[in-house]
Structure formats: structure tokens, C-alpha cells
Design an enzyme around this catalytic site. Structure first.
Site, PDB file in Angstrom:
ATOM      1  N   TYR A   1       0.814  -1.218   0.000  1.00 36.08           N
ATOM      2  CA  TYR A   1       0.000   0.000   0.000  1.00 36.08           C
ATOM      3  C   TYR A   1       0.846   1.267   0.000  1.00 36.08           C
ATOM      4  CZ  TYR A   1      -4.609  -2.124   0.715  1.00 36.08           C
ATOM      5  OH  TYR A   1      -5.787  -2.813   0.548  1.00 36.08           O
TER       6      TYR A   1
ATOM      7  N   LYS B   1       2.977 -13.804   6.520  1.00 35.06           N
ATOM      8  CA  LYS B   1       3.280 -14.863   5.567  1.00 35.06           C
ATOM      9  C   LYS B   1       4.795 -15.040   5.526  1.00 35.06           C
ATOM     10  CE  LYS B   1       1.817 -17.813   2.397  1.00 35.06           C
ATOM     11  NZ  LYS B   1       1.132 -19.049   2.801  1.00 35.06           N
TER      12      LYS B   1
ATOM     13  N   ASP C   1      -2.663 -17.329   5.696  1.00 37.91           N
ATOM     14  CA  ASP C   1      -3.699 -18.146   5.078  1.00 37.91           C
ATOM     15  C   ASP C   1      -4.364 -19.058   6.095  1.00 37.91           C
ATOM     16  OD1 ASP C   1      -1.146 -19.278   5.145  1.00 37.91           O
ATOM     17  OD2 ASP C   1      -1.543 -20.658   3.503  1.00 37.91           O
TER      18      ASP C   1
ATOM     19  N   ASP D   1      -6.195  -5.845   5.569  1.00 38.23           N
ATOM     20  CA  ASP D   1      -7.374  -5.570   4.755  1.00 38.23           C
ATOM     21  C   ASP D   1      -8.179  -6.846   4.548  1.00 38.23           C
ATOM     22  OD1 ASP D   1      -8.954  -3.730   3.487  1.00 38.23           O
ATOM     23  OD2 ASP D   1      -7.692  -3.501   1.724  1.00 38.23           O
TER      24      ASP D   1
END
Length: 422
Positions: free
Chosen positions: A161, A231, A285, A309
């Protein structure tokens, strides 16, 4: 002494919020603060005034008042200033420290950066905080929506972002490609032909200050855990570093008040000492699965921009959707409250959409001001209104025997319940 503005009037009946302590960011909040408000694009013209009405009622019920200062961004700013984000607006929020905004449109593929992101980064609102909790009476796709009570701390200034990217076909992207392939000897991951390239910055400074906010919130609000979502198994030096820096903060800065998940099991046999916060981590995930299958095991989430988000939207689905989900951005002695949902331009001006997310974002703003009594009134009145079946069209079609009302009528009903509850 307040600033002067080009095309914005400063309310004469209010007082500015000031910084009481530079080190802590603690505010000095008068009983009649000046609060800048951006109604926003699309349905912002409906939900903005509705939220104002409710927040005014909550303030009045607790012996206070809000002096609203209308400022502009997006389409309303283009009409007034011929630009998307005028200096008047940025200066007003910077000076008055606490503000609220409706949704601003971000056209896909447009040539300018998201206005929401620009505001957060310009004002260094580094923590995007999204509380997700179920309001009784709101239809949900899950069996036990009341198990969802999670607060996501999403880093606001870094990650993808940050907008560090180069468009396919430009001279700049070819320079980056050449640097990667020739100087860095990275040639097997970029296909031939047009390619867009982006850079994902994750810093120790940005990570640690966000994670401190999350841990401080957990300690101050009797939350039992902070989960670092990342992640890092794939992106070892960005998201993996975020995880590592999070554990450094926990272990080096909080003493016995904070323990890691490993310590919980190795030293306490899984029995969490009273008054402590457990810091743990989960792969992103897997976490998206666990907030659905083990919802009640998670309390405060600290994560990066993109993960946050996804995570907060997925959590919002469990409590009835983004029409209910509030949010706020926090910096050092600053707050900009905003709903999670977008501008839904096709419904603009129809007085039909659900203003709950904007209203509950205002509740977060009231809480930041230290007006917890007014904030609680807002939540209780919203819940009383919805649980009675008085709802906007989006909920009425899911509720047997519900009464469909307009955006403005829903706000009136909430105000009436504030008056009855206070």
C-alpha cells in the site's frame, strides 16, 4: 489560536483539541471540541449526516457538544477546490487532531493514489484499527456470530500500500528490471514482455510501533492475546521480519505483563497468568481459516497492511458484513475514524443505505476522546434499534417481521433510543 483556512469555516462555538503530553500523545479534550468531518463520496452524503445526528445526541446526553467543521475530499473537494485532497482538509485534521470521514472513491486503475491511503500516510496515521463484534439482531452467515470479538491493528504506512511500484511499459520499470536482472542477478522470476514491478517495504520502526499499539490496547482493555499475522514462511525478510520484531517488542519492553505462546506452554503448562497478554503468531492463510473455525480463540490481531485488509473484511463478514463494520486510524495523538465499507455510488442520495458502520466508527472516535459513556450509549442504542427490527433495506430483507426505514429514519430511531437509555 487556530489556523485560518482558504475555503473552510472554523466553528466559533467550539474549542480545539490540543496535545497535553508530547511523549505519550495524550490529548486535552474540551467539553465542546471542534471535530472536522468529511461526509465522503457516494453514500457518504447519506451516512455522514446520519452519523453526525447520532453522535450529537450521544454528546448531548452526556453533557457535552460537538462543533462540526465540514472539510472536503474526493468529489466534493473537486467541486470546491478543483483537486482531490486540498491542503485545507489536511491542515484542519492535523490541527484539530480528531476527525471522522465517510468513504472516498478509489477508481480501479486510476492515475492517482487512493485518497484513503493518502490521508493516512500524509497524517502518519500508522494504525488502522478495526474492531469486529456482533450486534444483536444483525443476520449473519455463521451459526454463532457472537463469538467474533476481534480487534485488528493493521499497519497503515508500509507494505504494498506504500505505492512503490512501476507500470509495465515505462522507462522506469525497465530500469528496475535491468537492475534486478543484471546487478542483483535475479532473472528467473520475471517473464519476458510487459511487466509491472512493485516493492514491499516493511521496516523495524513501522512494525514495532504498530505492534506496541496492539499490545498496549490489549493490556488496557483486558484482552488476553495479541496474534501476529504474517506470511513469513514465504516472505522471510519482510513479513518474517515483522513477526520477529513483534516478538522482540514483547520480550524486551513489557516485562512480566506479556508472555509468548512458547512461554505459556513451557513455563506455565498452558495456564495463562492473570492479567497477562500472550503474544503468538499465525501464518496468514491459516489465520483466515482459524477466524472462522476457532473464532473465540482470537482477540487482538497485529498485521501488515494487505493482510489486515483481507483479515478484517473476512471477520466483518461473520458479523453481518461491511455495512456494520467500523474503523479508525490512529497516529501519535491523532485519530481519523472511518467506516470499512466503500462509497457505493449507485445508491448515493437515495437515503436507503445502512449508516451503522459510520455511526459505530463515530463510537470509536468518542472512545478515543475519552468519552466512554457516550461511546457506550451509541453502541447500546444501535443494538436496541436493530434488535427491535427497525432496520434499513439491507437487513430488513433478511429479517422476518422487520420494519424497513430510510438512512435518516434509522438515525432518528437510534437518537430516540439514546434519549431513552440516557
Amino acid at each position: 489560536m487556530t489556523m485560518s483556512y482558504d475555503k473552510v469555516d472554523v466553528p466559533e462555538d467550539g474549542e480545539p483539541i490540543t496535545l497535553a503530553d508530547e511523549d505519550t500523545g495524550e490529548l486535552d479534550v474540551p467539553e465542546n471540541p471542534i471535530i472536522p468531518i468529511i461526509h465522503g463520496d457516494g453514500i457518504g452524503t447519506d451516512v455522514g449526516p446520519a452519523a453526525q445526528k447520532v453522535l450529537d445526541a450521544a454528546a448531548e446526553a452526556t453533557g457535552r457538544s460537538i462543533s462540526w467543521m465540514r472539510v472536503y475530499a474526493g468529489s466534493s473537494a473537486r467541486e470546491k477546490y478543483d483537486e482531490n485532497l486540498p491542503e485545507d482538509t489536511v491542515s484542519a485534521i492535523r490541527e484539530h487532531r480528531v476527525a471522522i470521514k465517510g468513504p472516498l472513491t478509489t477508481p480501479v486503475g486510476a492515475g492517482f493514489r487512493s485518497l484513503n491511503v493518502a490521508l493516512r500516510q500524509t497524517l502518519d496515521m500508522y494504525a488502522n484499527v478495526r474492531p469486529t463484534y456482533h450486534i444483536e439482531g444483525v443476520p449473519s452467515p455463521v451459526k454463532n456470530p457472537e463469538e467474533m470479538d476481534m480487534v485488528t491493528f493493521r499497519e497503515n504506512t508500509e507494505d504494498v500500500y506504500a505505492g512503490v511500484e512501476w507500470e509495465a511499459g515505462t522507462d522506469e520499470v525497465e530500469q528496475v528490471r535491468e537492475f534486478l536482472e543484471e546487478d542483483m542477478e535475479i532473472s528467473d522470476v520475471i517473464h519476458d514482455g510487459p511487466v509491472g514491478i512493485g516493492v514491499k517495504p516493511i521496516s523495524e520502526f513501522g512494525s514495532k510501533r504498530l505492534i506496541r499499539e496492539a499490545i498496549d490496547y490489549a493490556l488496557e482493555n483486558d484482552r488476553d492475546s495479541v496474534t501476529l499475522v504474517h506470511k513469513g514462511n514465504i516472505m522471510k525478510f519482510t513479513e518474517g521480519a515483522f513477526r520477529d520484531w513483534g516478538y522482540e517488542v514483547a520480550e524486551e519492553e513489557y516485562g512480566e505483563d506479556v508472555i509468548t505462546e512458547d512461554e505459556l506452554w513451557e513455563e506455565y503448562d498452558g495456564e495463562q497468568p492473570e492479567g497477562t497478554v500472550v503474544v503468538q503468531d499465525r501464518i496468514a492463510d491459516n489465520m483466515l481459516q482459524q477466524i472462522l473455525t476457532r473464532t473465540d480463540e482470537y482477540s487482538v490481531i497485529a498485521t501488515m497492511n494487505l493482510n489486515g485488509d483481507y483479515m478484517s473484511d473476512a471477520a466483518g463478514a461473520q458479523i453481518g458484513g461491511l455495512g456494520i463494520a467500523p474503523g479508525a486510524n490512529f497516529g501519535h495523538g491523532r485519530c481519523l475514524a472511518e467506516p470499512v465499507h466503500g462509497s457505493a455510488p449507485k445508491y448515493a442520495g437515495e437515503d436507503k443505505v445502512n449508516p451503522t458502520a459510520m455511526i459505530l466508527s463515530g463510537r470509536e472516535m468518542l472512545d478515543y476522546l475519552g468519552w466512554s459513556d457516550a461511546a457506550d450509549l451509541v453502541r447500546d442504542a444501535v443494538e436496541e434499534t436493530i434488535s427491535s427490527g427497525t432496520v434499513t433495506y439491507d437487513l430488513e430483507r433478511q429479517i422476518e417481521g422487520g420494519t424497513k426505514v430510510a438512512t435518516s429514519e434509522f438515525a432518528d430511531a437510534v437518537v430516540e433510543n439514546i434519549e431513552q437509555l440516557s
